[in-house]
Write a protein that holds these residues in place. Structure first.
Motif, short mmCIF file in Angstrom:
data_model
loop_
_atom_site.label_atom_id
_atom_site.label_comp_id
_atom_site.label_asym_id
_atom_site.label_seq_id
_atom_site.Cartn_x
_atom_site.Cartn_y
_atom_site.Cartn_z
N GLU A 18 -0.56 0.78 1.83
CA GLU A 18 -0.39 2.23 1.79
C GLU A 18 0.61 2.63 0.72
O GLU A 18 0.48 3.69 0.09
N GLY A 19 1.61 1.83 0.53
CA GLY A 19 2.59 2.03 -0.53
C GLY A 19 2.72 0.75 -1.32
O GLY A 19 2.00 -0.21 -1.11
N TYR A 20 3.69 0.74 -2.26
CA TYR A 20 3.83 -0.46 -3.08
C TYR A 20 5.06 -1.29 -2.71
O TYR A 20 5.55 -2.09 -3.50
N LEU A 21 5.54 -1.13 -1.46
CA LEU A 21 6.68 -1.93 -1.02
C LEU A 21 6.21 -3.27 -0.45
O LEU A 21 5.34 -3.32 0.42
N ARG A 22 6.84 -4.35 -0.92
CA ARG A 22 6.59 -5.67 -0.34
C ARG A 22 7.41 -5.87 0.93
O ARG A 22 7.04 -6.69 1.79
N GLU A 23 8.55 -5.19 1.00
CA GLU A 23 9.44 -5.29 2.14
C GLU A 23 9.98 -3.90 2.46
O GLU A 23 9.97 -3.01 1.60
N PRO A 24 10.49 -3.69 3.69
CA PRO A 24 11.05 -2.39 4.04
C PRO A 24 12.26 -2.05 3.18
O PRO A 24 12.95 -2.95 2.68
N PRO A 25 12.59 -0.76 3.02
CA PRO A 25 13.75 -0.36 2.22
C PRO A 25 15.06 -0.98 2.71
O PRO A 25 15.99 -1.16 1.91
N TRP A 32 -4.43 10.37 0.07
CA TRP A 32 -5.49 9.61 0.71
C TRP A 32 -5.05 8.19 1.09
O TRP A 32 -5.73 7.51 1.86
N LEU A 33 -3.90 7.76 0.58
CA LEU A 33 -3.42 6.41 0.91
C LEU A 33 -3.18 6.22 2.41
O LEU A 33 -3.12 5.08 2.89
N ILE A 34 -3.08 7.33 3.14
CA ILE A 34 -2.84 7.23 4.58
C ILE A 34 -3.96 6.47 5.30
O ILE A 34 -3.74 5.87 6.35
N VAL A 35 -5.15 6.45 4.71
CA VAL A 35 -6.27 5.73 5.34
C VAL A 35 -6.02 4.22 5.34
O VAL A 35 -6.66 3.48 6.09
N LEU A 36 -5.08 3.77 4.52
CA LEU A 36 -4.75 2.35 4.45
C LEU A 36 -3.64 1.95 5.42
O LEU A 36 -3.25 0.78 5.46
N ARG A 37 -3.15 2.91 6.20
CA ARG A 37 -2.00 2.63 7.08
C ARG A 37 -2.27 1.50 8.07
O ARG A 37 -1.38 0.67 8.29
N PRO A 38 -3.46 1.41 8.68
CA PRO A 38 -3.69 0.27 9.59
C PRO A 38 -3.52 -1.08 8.90
O PRO A 38 -3.01 -2.03 9.51
N LEU A 39 -3.91 -1.16 7.63
CA LEU A 39 -3.72 -2.40 6.89
C LEU A 39 -2.24 -2.66 6.65
O LEU A 39 -1.79 -3.82 6.64
N SER A 40 -1.47 -1.59 6.46
CA SER A 40 -0.02 -1.75 6.28
C SER A 40 0.62 -2.27 7.57
O SER A 40 1.56 -3.07 7.52
N TRP A 41 0.11 -1.82 8.72
CA TRP A 41 0.63 -2.33 10.00
C TRP A 41 0.37 -3.83 10.12
O TRP A 41 1.22 -4.58 10.58
#
Length: 334
Positions: free
Chosen positions: A181-188, A17-26
């Motif tokens: 959406e995930g717990y990354l502060r920065e990209p891998p 269900w975390l996919i619903v947070l993707r716009p916030l990740s963008w």
């Protein structure tokens, strides 16, 4: 359950269900990239301290083993006669900032991790969100060869000469998505720009660390029997990744425990430690820093609280790289 805890659990379980947070990740990603670009263009400026700065951080939210690593490095520097100081955000502390941390400091003012660091090492330490002011305050009181920034990997307002990024293989990078959406502060890809220290029991890298567990000790003055791993425990834990603590308990032969999880840097109340029976509590050193003042305020509390101490053990490769990095900065290891 709070929203923060709900999301934390979803991250740990990689809930769909975390996919619903993707716009916030963008939005988060756009803001992060814009901020980085402003520093690259010189529109925003970074502070360069008069002594070298080493940042120890991670690209994930929550625990990675960063604090035990920092404590081990400080103790190592002390053994090598390197004059080191530490700065930190002081998350969870109320200030006022910048605040000097000593053995009399309390978590409510300076944060729990700074209290633990100073109690474990005696290192000169200042906390506050403005890293420049913290460094200036620290240098006004001490002559130092090196300053370690506890966390602050994403704090681009501070120039740094060394970056160590702790990557906990127990958690990995989760779904590899940015906040929330995930717990990354920065990209891998950020892992390609610093010295990555793999936190793992069975590492695949020469630069690695693991945590060794010592015998638990009693936090309170309760007179009880010696520690017995066969007891039934209440595992009270308020860290970013509580599953690591549970694995530690398993490794110690402690199989009968009931987990009671709280948000990272949680402000405990005495009611959080009250259960229907008299079974003992077991917790982390980070949580113990928060619990000890609470016990002093409630001297009638009699339940045993056991603390599990851990120590970071670094691979030889970590020290070899560290020596090379320090040598390039003109810092000699004795």
């Amino acid at each position: 359950m709070s929203i923060a805890q709900l999301i934390q659990d979803a991250w740990n379980n990689q809930a769909k269900w975390l996919i619903v947070l993707r716009p916030l990740s963008w939005i988060y990603r756009a803001g992060f990239l814009l901020n980085k670009k402003l520093y690259q263009m010189g529109i925003k400026s970074s502070y360069q301290a008069p002594v070298p700065v080493m940042v120890i951080g991670n690209i994930t939210v929550g625990g990675s083993g960063k604090t035990p690593l920092l404590i081990q490095l400080v103790n190592y520097f002390h053994s090598q006669n390197v004059r080191v100081g530490v700065i930190s955000r002081g998350y969870g502390g109320k200030g006022p900032f910048p605040a000097y941390v000593d053995l009399e400091s309390v978590p409510d003012i300076v944060g729990d991790e700074p209290c633990l660091i100073v109690q474990s090492t005696g290192v000169p330490m200042v906390v506050g969100s403005n890293r420049q002011r913290s460094i200036e305050y620290l240098l006004s009181r001490h002559e130092l060869d090196l300053i370690i920034s506890d966390d602050g990997l994403q704090h681009l307002a501070l120039e740094r000469q060394i970056e160590w990024i702790v990557l906990d293989q127990n958690r990995g990078l989760g779904n590899q998505k940015l906040l929330p959406e995930g717990y990354l502060r920065e990209p891998p890809s950020r892992l390609n720009t610093g010295t990555v220290i793999e936190h793992a029991a069975e590492p695949g890298s020469a630069l690695n660390m693991h945590l060794e567990v010592a015998t638990p000790y009693l936090l309170n003055a309760v007179e009880g029997t010696p520690f017995n791993p066969a007891d039934n425990f209440y595992a009270v834990v308020g860290i970013g990744f509580p599953q690591r603590f549970y694995k530690t308990l398993d490794s110690m032969g402690i199989y009968q425990f009931q987990g009671h999880e709280f948000p990272d840097h949680y402000d405990y109340e005495i009611t959080d430690l009250q259960f229907e029976d008299g079974n003992p509590i077991i917790t982390t050193e980070k949580d113990a820093v928060k619990l000890l003042p609470l016990l002093k305020q409630n001297p009638d509390f009699k339940r045993e609280i056991w603390v599990v101490p851990v120590e970071a053990v670094l691979s030889p490769g970590c020290y070899e790289v560290l020596h090379q990095q320090l040598q390039q900065l003109g810092i000699q290891i004795s």
